[in-house]
Write a protein that holds these residues in place. Structure first.
Motif, PDB file in Angstrom:
ATOM      1  N   GLU A  50      -8.055   3.751  -5.702  1.00  0.00           N
ATOM      2  CA  GLU A  50      -7.297   2.878  -6.657  1.00  0.00           C
ATOM      3  C   GLU A  50      -6.447   2.064  -5.962  1.00  0.00           C
ATOM      4  OE1 GLU A  50      -6.589   5.747 -10.471  1.00  0.00           O
ATOM      5  OE2 GLU A  50      -5.437   6.427  -8.796  1.00  0.00           O
ATOM      6  N   ALA A  51      -5.842   2.296  -4.933  1.00  0.00           N
ATOM      7  CA  ALA A  51      -4.798   1.520  -4.027  1.00  0.00           C
ATOM      8  C   ALA A  51      -5.628   0.477  -3.383  1.00  0.00           C
ATOM      9  CB  ALA A  51      -4.162   2.282  -2.968  1.00  0.00           C
ATOM     10  N   SER A 107      -4.385   7.175  -6.043  1.00  0.00           N
ATOM     11  CA  SER A 107      -5.441   7.430  -5.017  1.00  0.00           C
ATOM     12  C   SER A 107      -5.635   6.245  -4.161  1.00  0.00           C
ATOM     13  CB  SER A 107      -6.681   7.881  -5.599  1.00  0.00           C
ATOM     14  OG  SER A 107      -7.317   6.896  -6.228  1.00  0.00           O
ATOM     15  N   THR A 108      -6.430   6.462  -2.809  1.00  0.00           N
ATOM     16  CA  THR A 108      -6.498   5.400  -1.956  1.00  0.00           C
ATOM     17  C   THR A 108      -7.801   4.614  -2.693  1.00  0.00           C
ATOM     18  OG1 THR A 108      -6.346   7.110   0.059  1.00  0.00           O
ATOM     19  CG2 THR A 108      -7.708   4.811   0.392  1.00  0.00           C
ATOM     20  N   PRO A 139       2.387   7.770  -7.430  1.00  0.00           N
ATOM     21  CA  PRO A 139       1.403   7.461  -6.333  1.00  0.00           C
ATOM     22  C   PRO A 139      -0.098   7.668  -6.970  1.00  0.00           C
ATOM     23  CG  PRO A 139       1.958   9.716  -6.488  1.00  0.00           C
ATOM     24  CD  PRO A 139       2.847   9.150  -7.500  1.00  0.00           C
ATOM     25  N   TYR A 142       1.013  -1.249  -0.112  1.00  0.00           N
ATOM     26  CA  TYR A 142      -0.010  -0.086   0.119  1.00  0.00           C
ATOM     27  C   TYR A 142       0.793   1.279   0.067  1.00  0.00           C
ATOM     28  CZ  TYR A 142      -3.142   3.584   1.577  1.00  0.00           C
ATOM     29  OH  TYR A 142      -3.833   4.814   1.757  1.00  0.00           O
ATOM     30  N   ASP A 143       1.888   1.109   0.889  1.00  0.00           N
ATOM     31  CA  ASP A 143       2.739   2.624   0.796  1.00  0.00           C
ATOM     32  C   ASP A 143       3.416   2.623  -0.383  1.00  0.00           C
ATOM     33  OD1 ASP A 143       3.750   4.763   2.841  1.00  0.00           O
ATOM     34  OD2 ASP A 143       5.458   4.010   1.953  1.00  0.00           O
ATOM     35  N   THR A 192       0.978   4.472  -2.956  1.00  0.00           N
ATOM     36  CA  THR A 192       0.357   5.666  -2.554  1.00  0.00           C
ATOM     37  C   THR A 192       1.240   6.959  -1.947  1.00  0.00           C
ATOM     38  OG1 THR A 192       0.066   5.036  -0.168  1.00  0.00           O
ATOM     39  CG2 THR A 192      -1.919   4.227  -2.027  1.00  0.00           C
TER      40      THR A 192
END
Length: 443
Positions: free
Chosen positions: A384-385, A381-382, A379, A367-368, A371
């Motif tokens: 999309e993550a 978006s949340t 990066p 995740y990190d 993003t």
């Protein structure tokens, strides 16, 4: 105007005077009979004091055992007198300041007196089957009383919690003190049947025990100093990595925070939360050995460079494993690039065979990376993550852990200030929180 130290000294002086008065009022001629036993126990108390062990700022003396025997075989008054004599004898060598001397006198007058009064009140004959149990219980009770008085003095004087001294000083030697209590009970029983020969036997056993206790505590102190040194080296390595590559160090701090949050949501214990947080901070410590051509690369890696990158979990685990008590952390570090489907590295572990902590770090790591603004990738978006994490569930990542993490993200309970130095330093300042991993456990 009274200071805290003056008030403490006056209070302990009052305790000393009261103990002496009570001992005098309860003294009888029979207490001092036979005189040879009184002299022998006095000599034993003074002789064993030469072998006192220093630990945690306190001195652990073999005279304690002689004083409990005096309380059991003679009475409150002789035990109190021998206790005071032992302290004065030690003072001639230790030259303690007056407040410490008063504290020692108060303790060594009180606990033998209390022990003698307990045994006298029980009114059991030395030949009784219950007498050894009485001596054993009295030993442990007076041992605790002695710690509370001496340790309480130190805690009051230094304004530190008494509970800290209890964990640091009392608990580590408790098994040894229980053994001493058993020896004391046996010697008291043998004395009733064989006479002074039992005391001579005890002198040999006590000196041997005192030597072993000294070696145990010295070994423990050496282990603590070594662990502290090793941890300091590890922290320095992580901080050096931060200077070389702020992104990697910041990333480790973010992964640590995310992993701890998942562990908490899964109901893990506080100790296991600390464990996975520590592993998150250290999971990329193997990159310390990377040359700048890899660490700061802005182009596709060669096959040779990629093979070197794939070694960093094992390299990091080897570094971490060198610290006493960090084997569980090293296990997680070694496995943080394993995949749920068994296609990861370095050991191709699959599914439940992957350590639980490593599965949490794998999700946080993924995740990190996708993003963070300072990542080597653009990066996303949340939302999309979250979609990417779900696509990876069952292949790269543990599906259950993925859903737990997504639950935290959607609830808004998770955040890390990407590139925020203050946030990074808060996570990186982990020494005090994880130092317990490197210390021997209290027994």
């Amino acid at each position: 105007m009274f200071t805290r130290a003056t008030a403490l000294a006056i209070g302990e002086a009052v305790v000393l005077v009261v103990a002496i008065v009570v001992a005098a009022l309860t003294s009888t001629a029979a207490d001092w009979d036979p005189p040879a036993l009184t002299v022998l126990l006095l000599g034993l108390a003074l002789a064993t004091d030469w072998f006192a062990v220093s630990h945690g700022g306190q001195r652990i003396s073999g005279s304690f055992l002689a004083l409990v025997l005096a309380a059991a075989l003679l009475g409150p008054a002789p035990a109190t007198a021998i206790g005071i004599a032992a302290v004065l004898f030690d003072q001639a060598r230790a030259h303690n300041p007056l407040p410490r001397l008063i504290a020692n006198l108060a303790a060594f007058a009180t606990f033998p007196l209390v022990g003698g009064l307990i045994i006298a009140a029980a009114d059991l004959q030395p030949e009784s089957a219950a007498f050894p149990l009485l001596v054993f219980a009295t030993f442990l009770f007076t041992n605790l009383l002695n710690f509370l008085m001496i340790g309480g003095h130190h805690a009051f004087e230094t304004r530190t919690p008494l509970a800290d001294g209890f964990r640091r000083i009392f608990l580590p030697v408790l098994p040894s003190e229980i053994l001493s209590a058993v020896l004391c009970a046996l010697v008291a029983t043998f004395y009733a049947r064989t006479g002074v020969e039992a005391i001579a036997l005890m002198l040999f056993v006590l000196l041997t025990f005192q030597y072993l206790l000294r070696e145990l505590l010295l070994s423990r102190d050496r282990a603590e100093r070594l662990a502290g040194l090793q941890l300091g080296v590890l922290i320095s390595m992580l901080e050096t990595l931060a200077l070389r590559d702020r992104m990697t160090a910041r990333h480790s701090a973010a992964v640590a925070r995310y992993a701890r949050a998942m562990a908490k949501a899964l109901g893990w214990s506080r100790e296991d939360q600390d464990l996975v947080h520590t592993a998150g901070l250290l999971h990329d410590i193997g990159k310390f050995a990377f040359p700048d051509s890899i660490l700061l690369a802005d182009s596709r890696l060669t096959d040779e460079q990629w093979l070197q990158v794939k070694r960093h979990p094992a390299d990091g685990a080897r570094i971490v494993r060198r610290i006493d008590g960090y084997a569980p952390v090293a296990e997680i570090v070694a496995a943080h690039h394993e995949r749920w489907d068994g296609r990861g590295y370095p050991s191709a572990l699959a599914g439940e065979a992957i350590p639980p902590g490593a599965r949490l770090i794998a999700v946080a790591d993924t995740y990190d990376v996708i993003t963070a603004r300072d990542s080597y990738r653009k990066p996303i978006s949340t939302d999309e993550a979250i979609a990417e994490l779900r696509r990876s569930a069952g292949g790269q990542l543990d599906p259950h852990v993925v859903e737990v993490f997504i639950g935290l993200l959607t609830a808004g309970d998770l955040s890390f200030g990407h590139g925020d130095d203050a946030d990074f330093e808060a996570e990186l300042g982990f020494g005090p929180r994880v130092h317990a991993h490197s210390l021997p456990r209290s027994r």
